[in-house]
Motif scaffolding. Structure first.
Motif, PDB file in Angstrom:
ATOM      1  N   THR A  26      37.563  -9.437  33.099  1.00  0.00           N
ATOM      2  CA  THR A  26      38.987  -9.251  33.359  1.00  0.00           C
ATOM      3  C   THR A  26      39.650 -10.630  33.259  1.00  0.00           C
ATOM      4  OG1 THR A  26      38.756  -9.580  35.729  1.00  0.00           O
ATOM      5  CG2 THR A  26      38.514  -7.326  34.913  1.00  0.00           C
ATOM      6  N   GLN A  27      40.972 -10.635  33.250  1.00  0.00           N
ATOM      7  CA  GLN A  27      41.674 -11.915  33.148  1.00  0.00           C
ATOM      8  C   GLN A  27      41.364 -12.804  34.343  1.00  0.00           C
ATOM      9  OE1 GLN A  27      45.860 -11.446  32.106  1.00  0.00           O
ATOM     10  NE2 GLN A  27      45.373  -9.607  30.909  1.00  0.00           N
ATOM     11  N   TYR A  30      37.747 -14.090  33.900  1.00  0.00           N
ATOM     12  CA  TYR A  30      37.605 -15.201  32.957  1.00  0.00           C
ATOM     13  C   TYR A  30      38.201 -16.490  33.534  1.00  0.00           C
ATOM     14  CZ  TYR A  30      37.650 -18.204  28.939  1.00  0.00           C
ATOM     15  OH  TYR A  30      37.437 -19.281  28.117  1.00  0.00           O
ATOM     16  N   GLN A  38      44.653 -18.299  36.804  1.00  0.00           N
ATOM     17  CA  GLN A  38      44.839 -16.946  36.282  1.00  0.00           C
ATOM     18  C   GLN A  38      46.154 -16.839  35.515  1.00  0.00           C
ATOM     19  OE1 GLN A  38      44.010 -13.835  39.082  1.00  0.00           O
ATOM     20  NE2 GLN A  38      44.950 -12.231  37.829  1.00  0.00           N
ATOM     21  N   ILE A  41      45.572 -17.905  31.969  1.00  0.00           N
ATOM     22  CA  ILE A  41      44.836 -16.909  31.174  1.00  0.00           C
ATOM     23  C   ILE A  41      45.727 -15.721  30.860  1.00  0.00           C
ATOM     24  CG2 ILE A  41      42.805 -15.422  31.126  1.00  0.00           C
ATOM     25  CD1 ILE A  41      42.316 -18.495  30.976  1.00  0.00           C
ATOM     26  N   ASN A  42      46.537 -15.295  31.827  1.00  0.00           N
ATOM     27  CA  ASN A  42      47.477 -14.194  31.577  1.00  0.00           C
ATOM     28  C   ASN A  42      48.415 -14.546  30.433  1.00  0.00           C
ATOM     29  OD1 ASN A  42      46.306 -12.880  33.701  1.00  0.00           O
ATOM     30  ND2 ASN A  42      47.966 -13.232  35.147  1.00  0.00           N
ATOM     31  N   CYS A  45      46.583 -14.433  27.086  1.00  0.00           N
ATOM     32  CA  CYS A  45      46.340 -13.059  26.624  1.00  0.00           C
ATOM     33  C   CYS A  45      47.607 -12.433  26.032  1.00  0.00           C
ATOM     34  CB  CYS A  45      45.815 -12.203  27.774  1.00  0.00           C
ATOM     35  SG  CYS A  45      44.106 -12.579  28.249  1.00  0.00           S
ATOM     36  N   ASN A  68      44.021  -5.661  30.350  1.00  0.00           N
ATOM     37  CA  ASN A  68      43.634  -6.320  29.109  1.00  0.00           C
ATOM     38  C   ASN A  68      42.267  -6.935  29.368  1.00  0.00           C
ATOM     39  OD1 ASN A  68      45.703  -5.829  27.259  1.00  0.00           O
ATOM     40  ND2 ASN A  68      46.992  -7.445  28.105  1.00  0.00           N
ATOM     41  N   ILE A  70      38.793  -8.781  28.235  1.00  0.00           N
ATOM     42  CA  ILE A  70      38.385  -9.785  27.253  1.00  0.00           C
ATOM     43  C   ILE A  70      36.941  -9.508  26.850  1.00  0.00           C
ATOM     44  CG2 ILE A  70      38.173 -12.257  26.806  1.00  0.00           C
ATOM     45  CD1 ILE A  70      40.085 -12.673  29.218  1.00  0.00           C
TER      46      ILE A  70
END
Length: 241
Positions: A26-27, A30, A38, A41-42, A45, A68, A70
């Protein structure tokens, strides 16, 4: 997707497709792996090629939400830059699988299952495991023993019930027979019934009585000898005392 299962490994949120075996992060998962925030990363994405991300709606422990995810190959590709040390460890693990594929060797798996319990690594751990196993065995034996005792007690209750039914069928008090024949109790003599019981070699039993505290019960053989004309209870009259 109902076949998506969430796993949390040391705070790293992972998702496994239990049918295909495909693995995702998951975001937030990761972000924890890479050491980035986070939010970063969001943002990555949202600006990334969406065809390489897996969109899914599932309940991963936070209620039904859209995700979303990964894919593993993208996780590895990103980690090369974000966390080279972790990407190296992942690459070394994946290299073995890749070489297996090149050699035509397949590792088959039909389901995703939790990891097996770790084996003891030291003498102390092995000793603790042995003590625990013995305690569990003793507990199981105790439970089985208690069950056996309960079964024996139940069998005793059943035997007692059969004895009671037998007593009700074959033994009757003067009050009971008087009611059954619709006559006065004085029509029957306890002395005569006691003498008949002695002749027939049958026991005279007793039962609790509200009127007298205790009452005598005479066997049907004694009743037949002493009062052959008296009507005796059949099985349908067992409830009448």
């Amino acid at each position: 997707m109902s076949n998506l299962a969430r796993f949390d490994q040391n705070g790293i949120e992972l998702v496994i497709n239990t049918v295909t075996g495909a693995a995702y992060a998951t975001q937030s998962g990761y972000a924890r792996m890479s050491g980035l925030s986070q939010q970063a990363i969001n943002k990555r994405c949202k600006g990334y090629n969406q065809s390489e991300l897996e969109s899914a709606e599932a309940d991963l422990g936070h209620g039904l939400q859209g995700y979303n995810l990964i894919p593993a190959k993208l996780v590895y590709r990103w980690l090369v830059k974000d966390n080279p040390e972790l990407s190296l460890a992942m690459g070394e693990a994946g290299a073995t699988v890749y070489l297996h594929q090149l050699a035509g060797f397949k590792v088959r798996t039909s389901a995703i299952t939790p990891a097996a319990p770790a084996l003891p690594q030291t003498y102390v751990e092995a000793l603790k495991a042995l003590v625990q196993a013995e305690e569990e065995k003793e507990q199981l034996a105790l439970e089985n023993s208690m069950q056996a005792a309960q079964i024996d007690e139940l069998e005793e209750d059943v035997d007692h019930l059969f004895e009671l039914v037998d007593e009700l069928f074959y033994y009757s008090s003067i009050v009971r027979i008087a009611k059954l024949n619709n006559v006065n109790e004085k029509n029957y003599s306890w002395r005569k019934l006691k003498a008949a019981s002695k002749i027939k070699a049958v026991e005279v039993k007793q039962a609790p009585c509200q009127r007298f505290g205790v009452k005598n019960l005479y066997h049907s053989d004694a009743w037949k000898l002493a009062y052959p004309e008296a009507k005796l209870p059949a099985a349908s009259n067992l409830a009448v005392l």
